[in-house]
Write an enzyme that holds these catalytic residues in place. Structure first.
Site, PDB file in Angstrom:
ATOM      1  N   LYS A 205       6.929   1.712  -1.942  1.00 41.79           N
ATOM      2  CA  LYS A 205       7.018   0.299  -2.284  1.00 41.79           C
ATOM      3  C   LYS A 205       6.391   0.028  -3.652  1.00 41.79           C
ATOM      4  O   LYS A 205       6.922  -0.752  -4.454  1.00 41.79           O
ATOM      5  CB  LYS A 205       6.328  -0.547  -1.213  1.00 41.79           C
ATOM      6  CG  LYS A 205       7.054  -0.543   0.132  1.00 41.79           C
ATOM      7  CD  LYS A 205       6.387  -1.494   1.129  1.00 41.79           C
ATOM      8  CE  LYS A 205       7.170  -1.536   2.439  1.00 41.79           C
ATOM      9  NZ  LYS A 205       6.565  -2.458   3.422  1.00 41.79           N
ATOM     10  N   ILE A 206       5.254   0.714  -3.911  1.00 43.65           N
ATOM     11  CA  ILE A 206       4.616   0.564  -5.219  1.00 43.65           C
ATOM     12  C   ILE A 206       5.566   1.048  -6.302  1.00 43.65           C
ATOM     13  O   ILE A 206       5.694   0.427  -7.367  1.00 43.65           O
ATOM     14  CB  ILE A 206       3.290   1.346  -5.265  1.00 43.65           C
ATOM     15  CG1 ILE A 206       2.287   0.734  -4.258  1.00 43.65           C
ATOM     16  CG2 ILE A 206       2.701   1.348  -6.670  1.00 43.65           C
ATOM     17  CD1 ILE A 206       0.994   1.518  -4.157  1.00 43.65           C
TER      18      ILE A 206
ATOM     19  N   GLY B 109       0.792  -1.226   0.000  1.00 48.13           N
ATOM     20  CA  GLY B 109       0.000   0.000   0.000  1.00 48.13           C
ATOM     21  C   GLY B 109       0.818   1.265   0.000  1.00 48.13           C
ATOM     22  O   GLY B 109       0.333   2.328  -0.391  1.00 48.13           O
ATOM     23  N   GLU B 110       2.061   1.207   0.434  1.00 42.65           N
ATOM     24  CA  GLU B 110       2.893   2.397   0.489  1.00 42.65           C
ATOM     25  C   GLU B 110       3.346   2.785  -0.912  1.00 42.65           C
ATOM     26  O   GLU B 110       3.713   1.927  -1.725  1.00 42.65           O
ATOM     27  CB  GLU B 110       4.102   2.146   1.382  1.00 42.65           C
ATOM     28  CG  GLU B 110       3.735   1.802   2.818  1.00 42.65           C
ATOM     29  CD  GLU B 110       4.972   1.541   3.665  1.00 42.65           C
ATOM     30  OE1 GLU B 110       6.067   1.976   3.248  1.00 42.65           O
ATOM     31  OE2 GLU B 110       4.839   0.909   4.717  1.00 42.65           O
ATOM     32  N   SER B 111       3.343   4.103  -1.170  1.00 43.64           N
ATOM     33  CA  SER B 111       3.681   4.591  -2.504  1.00 43.64           C
ATOM     34  C   SER B 111       5.113   4.263  -2.886  1.00 43.64           C
ATOM     35  O   SER B 111       5.403   3.942  -4.056  1.00 43.64           O
ATOM     36  CB  SER B 111       3.453   6.095  -2.583  1.00 43.64           C
ATOM     37  OG  SER B 111       4.274   6.771  -1.614  1.00 43.64           O
TER      38      SER B 111
END
Length: 1444
Positions: free
Chosen positions: A659-660, A655-657
């Site tokens: 990590k995305i 969910g973290e940007s």
């Protein structure tokens, strides 16, 4: 002879007719012209014009028919050279005319149909291809005026007939691809129109469609494959030989009548006339356009030429694609297990599925040879099957299962992943009833699974290809668990579903059982793996050779098991999980990104949330793993949305940007690397990927009210491709793909059986390109051991539950079949614990262990089918597979004991089955052991001994007879039930378990023996019966008695030593032990001592027990001796035997048998040996001293002792020649010691109070002394004989005589005893004189003789001397002195001792008889001897002479 008879049941496809002659053909066509004209005349329009004035022209249709009639008879001589268009065209004009009515059109169609079916058109006919094309085109363009519904339906039916006749005619191979597509399309038009017509027309139309599909696809096996057929325009058509098929019964038998309907494809859209409507689905146009790019490319490049060629693969591809496309109805109405069953018309997909099934049945494996058709099956067809498999309609599900079944049979080698997905996402999902499936759906799914289980190779292939593949699910285990759970009736009665699931389990077990014994050489390959190996790189060298793939799949299964364990650890703690994997050698000692990425990519059961978090982590190692993870994907020739679905389907996007960002960067880099066609760089791929994810959230998040439009999406992605715009068509395609099919951002965790989605199907197709080859299993049991280890437990549990609740005999029999199959496999694969569990489970179903009364148990065995089957199964398993029963023997024996208690076993069941002939004797009491047989145990109380000589024993017998109760007589019904029960038990062959125990494996035999001993603790009756069985087993296993002897002996010893009163158990123990010795001694020489040693237990019997059974014990010992005396060699063995005989000497009832056995041993030295000589002497002495029985027995015993002296001489002579000098001396010493023992034993009997015995014994003692001449007796033993035997005997006899005299009991026999004793001493002295005179102690011995003679001479009895003794002694003394004189031992002046031997002699002799000196040595001889001594001063002994 006058007509042809059609066999019953023949399909109408076969047209039987005689070959028409040329003239007949002309007449036939002329007849058809007349029929058409006649019908036309009935119509007012045509009739008026026909009868008009001559100047008025006829209608062109009528004119052409009349002209044809004029010409046909002129062609009959050369009919084949006539262009068929000339005589077909007039009929075709009538068919195409819109002025004709339905009756006229119908008649014209019938005429064309007749021409086709009578083989007027053949391959030899000129222009036959154009002619048949004209027919197809005319039928396609058929026009007529509708006057009434019935006439319209008739015309439609005849259209169908003509279309089908075109395909089935001999000239059908001249049809082009376009013609075939036209025929199919026209037929579908009629099918569509018939929906508003009568039921008959609907059925005929659909049936005709089925026939067309069958005819077309039945040619597929005859079409030779070509790689570039479509590209280069080469001909793919049916060969000439196949072009004239004979539609016989054989080909029709292979056809299955199923229905189908579909929307038209590009090729099938050639008919544009509104009168030939087809069913279309506008909603599927986009998807059809996408797929048509793949399917129709060959036609697009050279479409017109290809479609005009003789029909072959192109038309089949179009038709099959068309049928598949009809199933796209799912896109318009979401078909799932939760949808309303009436939300869509199931008629259309059913018809389409049926047609597809027919095509697959007839095409079979030939689809594999044509890539276009195969790709349709792999992707489009299977995708639709997956969707329709979740339909609420059981009929659709059943048809889908039939198609998949056919695909499995024919194309499983190229459908591995698709079949796995169908099982996991459809069949297992429906059958487990966790997703709203109806009972009917579950039953259909279960039937499909069971049908597959009945295929012998199916389950083996499922296990090898799926369960042993690390990238696939454990389908075999899932099926096994599902069938097992489905067979359990939970809180309800037994239903058809439970029985069906049971049948599947039993079928699996039976299939494996039939393959037993066909294991391959690679079956026992070790799967140990210690060193690290990159598991995702493991490959098999040869997937077709079992010697290669069997070890390979076992290795991969072993790896998969360890991976699943590692996955479980990872899901609990990722860091510790990776360390654990290193310890299991699944990851290298030094972790590298590639191995961890492969673990994430290929391991089932991992938590996808944890994988996403790990891949999105900023740690450098995690970033490296992420990029290696992306490299495991192959994105070539994939749209961006498909690649993204595939990538995100393997983990959950964090969910973290940040990590995305990292995850999408790795994805974009990999995608651009493999698909750089449209995107200019990886940044463009990254931006577009972000945009797709945002679009996916926007479109499928219910919280977003205002959805993004296509224009918005295109506008948002301007200038992202290196500053330039992407093609609008490309972005539009991506937009619609995302809108229609959501990207699953939360992938399934693979728990249970997930539903199929677009993203998951993309993964399936991608996986199918990378998966390992499909392994085809033959009938050998390559992996059955591994499979059975998985299926055995659930099968036993499920079968047991069903057996417990079932009542129908066929269901019970099916359960028993399953039990027996499991038992067979357990024995084959040495799975002892499985077999024990099975036996324990089965025994619970027998009435033998149930808390029932005896009558109820017998009744259950006789009348209850379940009880009979369970009992028979238990003993069948025990008989067939007893080698591998361990703890299960306890349950079997409990059943046996119950049967024995109910008196249902054979009377001789416990008797041993050895074939040895027992020796027969004259005494009938010795013919059979004294033990009571089984029938006696059923009648006589086990606490009553057979015979007892004691007062307590006899009193207990009286008490027993007094307390017997009379039982009521059973009724006839009870007797009948009992008889039936006995027959049931007889069929179980219970006795074979024990009589055939000699064939049991060692461990099983030991377990059986131990279980018998354990079961004997129940009660005394059980203990007696178990002991009998134990003895039977012991006797039947004589060749390996050492395996069980110690256990048997300890058990019998415990019984003997712990029993203080006579009872049946101790009786069985004692006599069983004796029987064992009797039977085994002849065969087990190495065990003789051990067996005989065991008989010492008899000596340890309590006095009361020994007294009660002394006589029969002795009889058994006597039998043992008589039968096995030659096999007894050791001293210890004889000691036991003789001890048993000795104790009977004073028993009034046993002494006779004991002495008879002793006589058998000692008579004539038959079985006397140095090892038993002393023992026999002691035993004979005891019988001689015993006053039990007649006095003649004692005399016989004395004779036996005395005569045994001759054995000593014989033994010495036999051994003398075979040994050396030193050994001879030792042998002489041994014989002498036995002789001393003999004379000592006789000396004891010489003191017997019975005169006859005493006197006879002294005589026999004299004989024994005389018998010493048979061997050299050492001199020291002679001295010992006098000192310990003869002199003490004379003293004791004298004392005894004096005592008797004081008691006024001195008789003539006592005087005779004194005489015999005196003679014994004299003769013994003279016998040993020569040897003893040389010894220093001779003087002492001589003086001892003289002293005893002097004592006897002076002895008085009642104040008087014995006249006989007084007369005998001087004579004996005189004789002795003469012998000594003659031998030179006694001479005047001789000095032998310290004093003068001469003087001492005459000093004692003068006291006995003073007158003997002159008689022995006259005066003149004495004087002469004295003068000679005086002259020479010395004395020389004369030479030794003979003894006078």
């Amino acid at each position: 002879m006058g007509h042809l008879n059609f066999p019953s049941g023949r399909n109408s496809f076969k047209y039987c007719h005689s070959k028409s002659s040329k003239g007949a053909l002309a007449f036939m066509i002329n007849s058809e012209i007349g029929v058409v004209l006649a019908v036309m005349r009935r119509n007012v329009r045509w009739g008026v014009r026909y009868i008009s004035d001559d100047d008025q022209l006829e209608h062109s249709l009528i004119h052409s028919l009349k002209e044809l009639r004029k010409q046909i008879f002129s062609w009959q001589n050369n009919w084949q050279s006539v262009d068929p268009r000339l005589y077909i065209q007039p009929f075709l004009d009538v068919i195409k005319s819109d002025e004709t009515g339905a009756p006229i059109t119908g008649v014209a169609l019938s005429s064309v149909h007749k021409i086709l079916t009578l083989d007027v058109l053949t391959l030899d006919t000129v222009n036959v291809g154009e002619a048949i094309h004209l027919i197809v085109d005319a039928v396609k363009s058929c026009r007529f005026e509708v006057t009434d519904p019935a006439s319209e339906e008739v015309v439609l039916m005849k259209i169908l007939q003509v279309l089908l006749a075109c395909v089935k005619s001999k000239a059908s191979c001249r049809l082009s691809n376009l013609d075939v597509c036209t025929i199919v399309n026209s037929c579908l038009s009629v099918v569509h129109q018939s929906s508003s017509k009568s039921e008959l027309l609907q059925r005929i139309a659909r049936h005709t469609m089925h026939e067309l599909v069958r005819c077309i696809f039945s040619q597929l096996p005859y079409i030779s494959p070509s790689e570039n057929a479509f590209a280069n325009g080469s001909r793919l058509h049916v060969g000439d030989a196949v072009g004239t098929p004979d539609w016989d019964q054989t080909s029709r038998d292979k056809q299955v009548d199923n229905g189908n309907i579909g929307s038209e494809s590009d090729a099938l859209s050639t008919t544009e006339n509104s009168s030939s409507p087809v069913m279309e689905n506008p909603e599927t146009e986009m998807k059809k356009d996408e797929r048509s790019t793949e399917v129709n490319d060959p036609v697009a490049g050279n479409g017109e030429n290809t479609m005009m060629e003789p029909f072959g693969i192109p038309c089949m591809v179009e038709i099959f694609h068309f049928l598949c496309s009809l199933l796209n109805i799912r896109e318009n109405s979401e078909i799932s297990s939760r949808s309303n069953p009436i939300a869509f018309d199931e008629d259309v997909p059913l018809f389409a599925l049926g047609l597809i099934n027919s095509a697959i049945e007839l095409g079979g494996p030939s689809f594999h040879e044509h890539p276009k058709l195969l790709r349709l099956i792999q992707d489009e067809l299977f995708s639709n099957l997956m969707q329709f498999g979740l339909s609420m309609s059981p009929l659709i599900l059943s048809t889908v299962c039939s198609i998949v079944f056919n695909l499995y049979l024919n194309l499983r080698t190229v459908l591995k992943v698709q079949i796995e997905a169908f099982f996991s996402c459809v069949l297992l999902r429906i059958a487990q009833n966790k997703h709203g499936s109806s009972y009917q759906q579950q039953e259909v799914a279960m039937e499909a699974l069971v049908d597959l289980c009945r295929q012998h190779a199916f389950m083996a292939e499922v296990y090898a290809n799926f369960d042993c593949d690390i990238t696939c699910a454990n389908v075999f285990e899932d099926i096994t668990n599902l069938l097992s759970k489905s067979a359990f009736p939970v809180n309800g009665p037994l239903s058809a579903m439970h029985i069906l699931a049971l049948d599947g389990l039993v079928s699996m077990a039976q299939g494996m059982g039939e393959r037993v014994g066909e294991e391959s050489s690679a079956a026992d390959t070790s799967t140990d793996q210690e060193a690290y190996e990159a598991f995702w790189t493991v490959r098999c060298e040869n997937y077709e050779d079992p010697n290669f793939w069997v070890p390979f799949v076992r290795k991969t299964k072993h790896i998969k098991k360890r991976l699943m364990v590692g996955a479980d650890h990872f899901n609990r703690d990722p860091k510790k999980g990776l360390l654990f994997l290193q310890g299991m050698h699944l990851l290298p000692e030094n972790q590298d990104p590639e191995s961890v990425a492969a673990f994430f990519r290929y391991t089932c059961g991992l938590d996808k949330n944890l994988i996403g978090d790990f891949l999105g982590n900023h740690d450098p190692f995690c970033v490296q793993v992420l990029h290696e993870f992306a490299k495991t994907f192959d994105f070539r020739n994939m749209n961006l949305d498909m690649a993204l679905r595939l990538f995100l389907g393997t983990f959950r996007l964090p969910g973290e940007s940040q990590k995305i960002q990292r995850v999408l960067e790795a994805f974009s880099e990999r995608y651009y690397e493999q698909s750089p066609q449209i995107l200019i760089n990886k940044d463009a791929a990254l931006l577009l990927s972000y945009s797709l994810i945002m679009l996916n959230t926007d479109q499928h998040n219910v919280q977003v009210k205002k959805k993004m439009t296509e224009a918005d999406f295109i506008r948002n992605n301007r200038c992202i491709n290196g500053g330039e715009d992407l093609p609008k068509e490309y972005l539009s395609e991506l937009y619609h793909s995302i809108c229609e099919n959501e990207i699953q951002m939360v992938p399934d965790q693979e728990t249970g059986f997930p539903a199929i989605t677009a993203s998951r199907w993309i993964s399936v197709i991608h996986k199918s390109k990378e998966t390992s080859p499909y392994i085809v299993c033959d009938t050998s049991a390559h992996l059955d051991h591994d499979m059975f280890s998985i299926v055995s437990g659930p099968t036993i549990a499920a079968t047991s539950v069903v057996f417990d609740q079932a009542e129908q005999e066929d269901v019970l029999q099916r359960c028993v079949d399953g039990f027996l199959a499991i038992a067979k496999l357990s024995a084959c694969y040495h799975l002892d614990s499985v077999l024990d569990d099975l036996v324990a489970s089965l025994c619970k179903f027998t009435p033998l262990l149930a808390p029932l009364s005896d009558d109820e148990t017998v009744l259950a065995l006789a009348e209850d089918v379940k009880a009979r089957m369970a009992t028979a199964a238990v003993f069948t398993i025990a008989n067939k597979y007893g080698d591998y029963i361990r703890s299960g023997w306890k349950n079997v024996l409990e059943c046996v004991l119950s049967l024995q208690k109910l008196q249902l076993l054979s009377a001789h069941m416990a008797s041993d089955a050895t074939e040895d002939m027992e020796p027969s004797f004259s005494n009938p009491e010795l013919e059979r052991p004294s033990t009571n047989l089984l029938q006696a145990t059923q009648v006589q109380s086990s606490s009553t001994p057979r015979k007892s000589s004691s007062l307590i024993g006899r009193f207990s017998q009286l008490l027993y007879f007094d307390t017997e109760e009379t039982k009521p007589q059973p009724t006839e019904e009870e007797l009948a039930v009992h008889k039936h029960a006995r027959e049931v038990v007889k069929d179980c062959r219970v006795d074979s378990i024990f009589s055939e125990s000699k064939f049991l494996q060692a461990e099983s035999l030991q377990q059986l023996v131990n279980s018998l001993i354990t079961s004997a603790e129940k009660d005394e009756d059980s203990a007696v019966f178990c002991l009998e069985l134990l003895i039977t087993i012991t006797l039947n296993n004589r060749d390996r008695i050492l395996l069980i002897w110690q256990t048997v002996y300890e058990y019998i010893a415990n019984i003997v030593q712990s029993t203080s009163t006579p009872c049946k158990l101790v009786e069985k123990a004692v006599f069983g032990l004796l029987k064992i010795c009797q039977r085994l001694l002849p065969y087990k020489e190495n065990l003789t001592d051990e067996l005989l040693k065991s008989l010492q237990l008899v000596l340890k019997l309590d006095a009361r027990v020994a007294d009660a059974y002394c006589e029969p014990i002795t009889q058994e010992v006597a039998r043992l001796v008589k039968g096995n005396a030659a096999h007894i060699r050791s001293h210890s063995g004889w000691r036991t035997i003789i001890s048993l005989l000795s104790i009977t000497a004073r028993h009034p009832e046993a002494s006779e048998s004991g002495f008879e056995a002793l006589m058998f041993i000692m008579s004539e030295g038959a079985h006397l040996l140095p090892s038993n000589y002393i023992l026999c002497l002691d035993a004979a002495r005891q019988f001689a001293e015993s006053r039990v029985g007649e006095i003649s027995r004692s005399i016989s015993a004395i004779d036996l002792m005395a005569n045994s002296v001759f054995c000593l001489g014989r033994w010495y002579r036999e051994a003398k020649n075979s040994v050396g000098e030193d050994a001879a001396k030792k042998l002489s010493q041994d014989m002498g010691e036995m002789w001393i023992r003999l004379v000592n034993s006789l000396k004891r009997v010489c003191l017997d109070q019975r005169d006859e015995i005493r006197n006879h014994t002294i005589s026999m003692l004299q004989r024994s002394v005389a018998g010493a001449d048979g061997f050299p007796l050492p001199t020291n033993l002679w001295f010992q004989c006098f000192d310990s035997v003869i002199f003490p005997l004379l003293d004791e006899i004298l004392e005894l005589s004096k005592e008797n005299a004081r008691k006024k009991n001195f008789k003539k026999a006592s005087e005779e005893t004194l005489v015999l004793a005196t003679k014994l001493m004299s003769k013994a002295f003279l016998q040993s004189l020569q040897d003893l005179s040389k010894q220093p102690s001779f003087c002492r011995l001589w003086l001892g003789v003289l002293n005893h003679l002097e004592t006897y001479m002076s002895a008085k009895f009642r104040g008087k001397q014995s006249e006989k003794v007084h007369e005998l002694i001087p004579e004996l003394l005189k004789n002795t002195l003469l012998v000594m004189k003659t031998t030179g031992i006694l001479l005047p002046g001789e000095d032998i001792g310290s004093d003068s031997f001469w003087q001492l002699t005459w000093l004692h002799v003068n006291k006995i008889c003073p007158s003997l000196l002159p008689e022995v040595f006259p005066q003149d001889e004495l004087e002469l001897s004295q003068r000679q001594n005086a002259m020479t001063g010395e004395f020389s002994l004369p030479e030794k002479g003979a003894v006078a």
